[in-house]
Design a protein around this motif. Structure first.
Motif, PDB file in Angstrom:
ATOM      1  N   TYR A 189      11.736  -2.066  -4.618  1.00  0.00           N
ATOM      2  CA  TYR A 189      11.799  -3.332  -5.078  1.00  0.00           C
ATOM      3  C   TYR A 189      12.401  -3.362  -6.753  1.00  0.00           C
ATOM      4  N   THR A 190      12.996  -3.934  -7.182  1.00  0.00           N
ATOM      5  CA  THR A 190      12.915  -3.821  -8.547  1.00  0.00           C
ATOM      6  C   THR A 190      11.979  -4.460  -9.103  1.00  0.00           C
ATOM      7  N   ASP A 191      12.401  -5.387  -8.329  1.00  0.00           N
ATOM      8  CA  ASP A 191      11.744  -7.009  -8.764  1.00  0.00           C
ATOM      9  C   ASP A 191      10.445  -6.726  -7.335  1.00  0.00           C
ATOM     10  N   LEU A 231       0.857  -1.318  -0.308  1.00  0.00           N
ATOM     11  CA  LEU A 231      -0.276   0.366  -0.455  1.00  0.00           C
ATOM     12  C   LEU A 231       0.675   1.213   0.108  1.00  0.00           C
ATOM     13  N   ASP A 232       2.215   1.074   0.254  1.00  0.00           N
ATOM     14  CA  ASP A 232       3.098   2.556   0.173  1.00  0.00           C
ATOM     15  C   ASP A 232       3.747   2.658  -1.358  1.00  0.00           C
ATOM     16  N   ALA A 233       3.563   3.636  -1.765  1.00  0.00           N
ATOM     17  CA  ALA A 233       4.196   4.442  -3.288  1.00  0.00           C
ATOM     18  C   ALA A 233       6.161   3.673  -2.898  1.00  0.00           C
ATOM     19  N   HIS A 234       6.561   4.346  -1.770  1.00  0.00           N
ATOM     20  CA  HIS A 234       7.456   4.587  -1.601  1.00  0.00           C
ATOM     21  C   HIS A 234       8.557   2.735  -2.109  1.00  0.00           C
ATOM     22  N   HIS A 281      17.724   3.073  -4.285  1.00  0.00           N
ATOM     23  CA  HIS A 281      17.109   3.798  -2.704  1.00  0.00           C
ATOM     24  C   HIS A 281      17.719   4.891  -3.698  1.00  0.00           C
ATOM     25  N   PRO A 282      16.472   5.844  -2.732  1.00  0.00           N
ATOM     26  CA  PRO A 282      16.209   7.413  -3.397  1.00  0.00           C
ATOM     27  C   PRO A 282      18.017   8.291  -2.781  1.00  0.00           C
ATOM     28  N   LEU A 283      17.984   7.628  -2.363  1.00  0.00           N
ATOM     29  CA  LEU A 283      19.429   8.383  -1.644  1.00  0.00           C
ATOM     30  C   LEU A 283      20.701   7.908  -2.098  1.00  0.00           C
TER      31      LEU A 283
END
Length: 299
Positions: A175-177, A167-170, A237-239
């Motif tokens: 996860y790539t897969d 349920l969480d977009a982040h 990962h965004p960072l």
């Protein structure tokens, strides 16, 4: 769950996944009304009578011996986690009076010490319903850096990894897969539901995810069982960018109590470098204000 119970649902679903050609049965081109094996065919493969197997699948009998269950498991081609799940379902007590509310899950001092001992290695402690009970700074930064780091300390605000995955977009983008991670979450919840069939909080979580996520509902319906002991995941990962980590789940053999999930990377790999970088960028910043009296003179 149908009116017949968890065992009946599991047997029906897994029988429907097997085709006659999968088990060496010839159909001679006949038209079949069911997608998988017929009850009679499954009973024949297991070496038991068709009426007896039918009673099991309809929830009319709960006294199957270990030998019979093993024969059915062989006929259904179940692996070891699925076989254990079948035995757990067959041994579950019939529902009588409403189940009492489970005791709140807590992190013991020993588990807290173990979590701290991992140092810069990302680690989180999760309860049997996948609630995050605790995490170290690196675990929070890797798995849920967009959430309040103090959330696990407040039961009403604890993140739930199953909810996050579906349920969480982040978390979904992490996860790539994503389907592989989602199937692992569902398979692990199946094992937990088999061990704790009368847990109302677990049933509520499964009901919520079924209503809110069509993908969860579809995966839950096929009754796949998966023990998430060790798995490799590529994460975006965004960072720190893309990295591959090995997630290991450490828990008691009985599956009771919290589990410790640890993420590692191959030493010397770019992913290990990314984890080191993550440790640095998520480190708490020291106060920049000068200490009292530093650089000043008193009279």
């Amino acid at each position: 769950m149908t009116e017949h119970g968890h065992l009946a649902d599991f047997l029906q679903a897994r029988r429907g996944l097997l085709r006659p050609e999968d088990v060496g049965l010839r159909t001679y081109g006949e038209r079949r009304r069911v997608p998988g094996l017929r009850r009679e065919e499954l009973a024949m493969l297991a070496g038991i009578s068709a009426p007896y197997y039918t009673r099991l699948e309809q929830g009319q009998s709960r006294n199957a011996s270990r030998e019979v269950l093993d024969a059915i498991a062989n006929a259904l081609r179940l692996d070891e986690p699925e076989r254990a799940h079948l035995h757990a379902l067959a041994g579950a007590p019939r529902r009588g009076r409403p189940a009492s509310r489970p005791r709140p899950e807590r992190v013991t001092p020993a588990t807290s010490a173990l979590l701290a001992a991992f140092g810069s290695t990302p680690a989180i402690v999760i309860g049997r319903r996948s609630d995050v009970l605790a995490w170290n700074r690196q675990g929070h930064g890797l798995f849920a850096g967009h959430l309040d780091p103090d959330g696990p300390g407040v039961p009403e605000r604890r993140p739930n990894m199953a909810r996050l995955v579906f349920l969480d977009a982040h978390t979904r983008d992490l996860y790539t897969d994503w389907p592989a991670k989602a199937r692992a979450v569902v398979g692990n919840l199946r094992l937990t539901a088999g061990r704790h069939p009368d847990d109302p909080l677990l049933a509520g979580l499964i009901g919520e995810l079924t209503m809110r996520s069509p993908e969860f509902a579809s995966m839950w319906a096929d009754h796949r069982v998966l023990a998430c002991d060790v798995a490799d995941y590529e994460m975006r990962h965004p960072l720190v960018g893309t990295l591959t980590v090995t997630q290991q789940t450490l828990q008691s053999p009985q599956g009771n109590g919290p589990a410790l999930v640890v993420a590692t990377a191959d030493p010397g790999s770019p992913s290990a470098t990314a984890l080191t970088l993550l440790s640095h960028v998520t480190a708490p910043r020291e106060a920049t204000r000068p200490r009292h009296g530093a650089g000043t003179r008193t009279t």
